[in-house]
Scaffold this motif. Structure first.
Motif, short mmCIF file in Angstrom:
data_model
loop_
_atom_site.label_atom_id
_atom_site.label_comp_id
_atom_site.label_asym_id
_atom_site.label_seq_id
_atom_site.Cartn_x
_atom_site.Cartn_y
_atom_site.Cartn_z
N TYR A 159 59.54 54.56 59.56
CA TYR A 159 59.97 55.38 60.70
C TYR A 159 61.09 56.33 60.30
O TYR A 159 61.03 57.54 60.55
CB TYR A 159 60.43 54.46 61.83
N ALA A 160 62.11 55.79 59.64
CA ALA A 160 63.27 56.60 59.25
C ALA A 160 62.88 57.67 58.25
O ALA A 160 63.35 58.81 58.32
CB ALA A 160 64.36 55.70 58.68
N ALA A 161 62.00 57.33 57.30
CA ALA A 161 61.57 58.30 56.30
C ALA A 161 60.81 59.45 56.96
O ALA A 161 61.00 60.62 56.60
CB ALA A 161 60.70 57.62 55.25
N GLY A 162 59.95 59.12 57.91
CA GLY A 162 59.21 60.16 58.62
C GLY A 162 60.13 61.08 59.41
O GLY A 162 59.96 62.30 59.42
N LYS A 163 61.12 60.49 60.05
CA LYS A 163 62.06 61.30 60.82
C LYS A 163 62.95 62.14 59.90
O LYS A 163 63.35 63.25 60.25
CB LYS A 163 62.91 60.40 61.72
N GLY A 164 63.25 61.61 58.71
CA GLY A 164 64.00 62.40 57.73
C GLY A 164 63.20 63.63 57.31
O GLY A 164 63.74 64.73 57.16
N ALA A 165 61.90 63.45 57.11
CA ALA A 165 61.02 64.58 56.79
C ALA A 165 60.98 65.57 57.94
O ALA A 165 60.92 66.79 57.74
CB ALA A 165 59.62 64.07 56.46
N LEU A 166 61.01 65.06 59.17
CA LEU A 166 61.02 65.93 60.35
C LEU A 166 62.28 66.79 60.38
O LEU A 166 62.23 67.97 60.77
CB LEU A 166 60.90 65.08 61.62
N ASN A 167 63.41 66.22 59.97
CA ASN A 167 64.65 67.00 59.90
C ASN A 167 64.49 68.18 58.94
O ASN A 167 64.92 69.31 59.22
CB ASN A 167 65.82 66.13 59.44
N SER A 168 63.89 67.91 57.78
CA SER A 168 63.68 68.96 56.79
C SER A 168 62.71 70.02 57.31
O SER A 168 62.93 71.23 57.15
CB SER A 168 63.16 68.35 55.49
N LEU A 169 61.63 69.57 57.95
CA LEU A 169 60.66 70.48 58.54
C LEU A 169 61.35 71.40 59.56
O LEU A 169 61.08 72.61 59.62
CB LEU A 169 59.53 69.70 59.21
N THR A 170 62.23 70.81 60.36
CA THR A 170 62.97 71.57 61.36
C THR A 170 63.72 72.73 60.73
O THR A 170 63.67 73.88 61.21
CB THR A 170 63.97 70.63 62.08
N GLN A 171 64.42 72.46 59.65
CA GLN A 171 65.21 73.50 59.00
C GLN A 171 64.33 74.59 58.38
O GLN A 171 64.66 75.78 58.44
CB GLN A 171 66.12 72.86 57.95
N HIS A 172 63.22 74.19 57.80
CA HIS A 172 62.32 75.17 57.19
C HIS A 172 61.71 76.09 58.25
O HIS A 172 61.61 77.31 58.04
CB HIS A 172 61.22 74.46 56.39
N ILE A 173 61.29 75.53 59.36
CA ILE A 173 60.72 76.36 60.44
C ILE A 173 61.77 77.32 60.97
O ILE A 173 61.49 78.51 61.22
CB ILE A 173 60.16 75.47 61.57
N ALA A 174 63.00 76.83 61.14
CA ALA A 174 64.08 77.69 61.65
C ALA A 174 64.30 78.89 60.74
O ALA A 174 64.47 80.03 61.22
CB ALA A 174 65.37 76.87 61.77
N VAL A 175 64.30 78.66 59.44
CA VAL A 175 64.52 79.75 58.48
C VAL A 175 63.32 80.69 58.42
O VAL A 175 63.47 81.93 58.41
CB VAL A 175 64.81 79.16 57.08
N GLN A 176 62.12 80.13 58.42
CA GLN A 176 60.92 80.95 58.23
C GLN A 176 60.60 81.85 59.42
O GLN A 176 60.11 82.97 59.23
CB GLN A 176 59.73 80.02 57.92
N TYR A 177 60.88 81.37 60.64
CA TYR A 177 60.43 82.12 61.82
C TYR A 177 61.56 82.58 62.73
O TYR A 177 61.28 83.18 63.78
CB TYR A 177 59.39 81.29 62.59
N GLY A 178 62.80 82.35 62.31
CA GLY A 178 63.93 82.88 63.07
C GLY A 178 63.86 84.39 63.26
O GLY A 178 64.12 84.89 64.37
N PRO A 179 63.50 85.16 62.23
CA PRO A 179 63.42 86.61 62.41
C PRO A 179 62.40 87.05 63.46
O PRO A 179 62.49 88.16 64.00
CB PRO A 179 63.01 87.11 61.02
#
Length: 272
Positions: A159-179
């Motif tokens: 569970y924790a590992a999956g949520k840790g990956a979700l944190n990383s996914l969150t940051q990548h989406i923010a950077v990629q589609y913020g513009p």
């Protein structure tokens, strides 16, 4: 006029304690809702309750770990309401907790089921939501993570590992589609207990958690719903790529603070 007037939101895991409370709050603030869950009766019940109260809400039942389901949820949102402004990835594999122990007890099957719900499903929904949000001028994705993704523990490894990956996914989406106007943030809740369970909640668990929180109470569903409302609204228009803890301060407090308070220790290094 509500904070979300004119906005359309998708809430996954909407039949659960946090998801249903979030759906109610977003509706009260003016959002039109698409609610989804695996549990037919519960998600239909929440959608019906909101509709009776004069809100616009539809329910979609399906397995969001399948890409065709994720795509159909976003498609249903666009065909029903014509836009998508907020995606609340709330569904999580908490039901696996009794089997999700330490590393050596983690089976591949449990790992794959847990991570498919906790990170693959949000990824698929984001993948199909982002183009719809961009077409509408932008939007906000809120991923519900966990405080367990931020610290080590003796259980809930998958569970924790999956949520840790979700944190990383969150940051990548923010950077990629913020513009393109898409914001993406995560909320890391602490222990959240529904109002109907407070009276019967195990005393020894409560006694373990409360002294280790700076705000010395257990979390309520509305604590998370309020954070989703903030991140989904224009109040947070300059906030993206963040993992925001909503846990009463438990991940910011030294392990010695609770026992020190209990023993009423005198301040250290004070002059006579």
């Amino acid at each position: 006029m509500g904070l979300l007037e004119g906005k359309v939101a998708v809430v996954t895991g909407a039949g659960g304690v946090i998801g249903s409370d979030t759906a109610r709050l977003l509706a009260q603030e003016g959002a039109r809702l698409v609610l989804t869950d695996l549990a037919t009766s519960r998600v239909d019940e929440i959608a019906g309750e909101l509709t009776e109260a004069g809100h616009e809400a539809v329910s979609v039942v399906g397995d969001i770990t399948a890409e065709e389901t994720a795509e159909s949820i976003i498609g249903r949102t666009m065909s029903t309401f014509g836009r998508l402004d907020i995606l609340d990835n709330n569904a999580g594999a908490t039901y696996l907790s009794p089997q999700d122990g330490d590393l050596l007890g983690t089976t591949r099957e449990l790992w794959e089921i847990s991570t498919s719900i906790n990170v693959t499903a949000p990824m698929l929904l984001c993948k199909h939501a982002v183009p719809a949000m961009i077409a509408g001028g932008g939007g906000s994705i809120v991923n519900i993570s966990s405080g367990q993704s931020l610290r080590g523990d003796i259980r809930n490894t998958a569970y924790a590992a999956g949520k840790g990956a979700l944190n990383s996914l969150t940051q990548h989406i923010a950077v990629q589609y913020g513009p393109q106007g898409v914001r993406c943030n995560a909320i890391a809740p602490g222990l959240i207990v529904g109002e109907d369970r407070l009276a019967s909640f195990p005393a020894q668990v409560k006694e373990m958690f409360e002294p280790n929180c700076s705000i010395q109470r257990l979390g309520r569903p509305r604590d998370i719903s309020n954070a989703v409302l903030y991140l989904g609204s224009d109040l947070s228009s300059y906030v993206t790529g963040q993992v925001i803890t909503v846990d009463g301060g438990i991940t910011r407090q030294l392990a010695t603070v609770g026992p020190s308070r209990a023993m009423a220790l005198a301040p250290i290094n004070t002059k006579e």
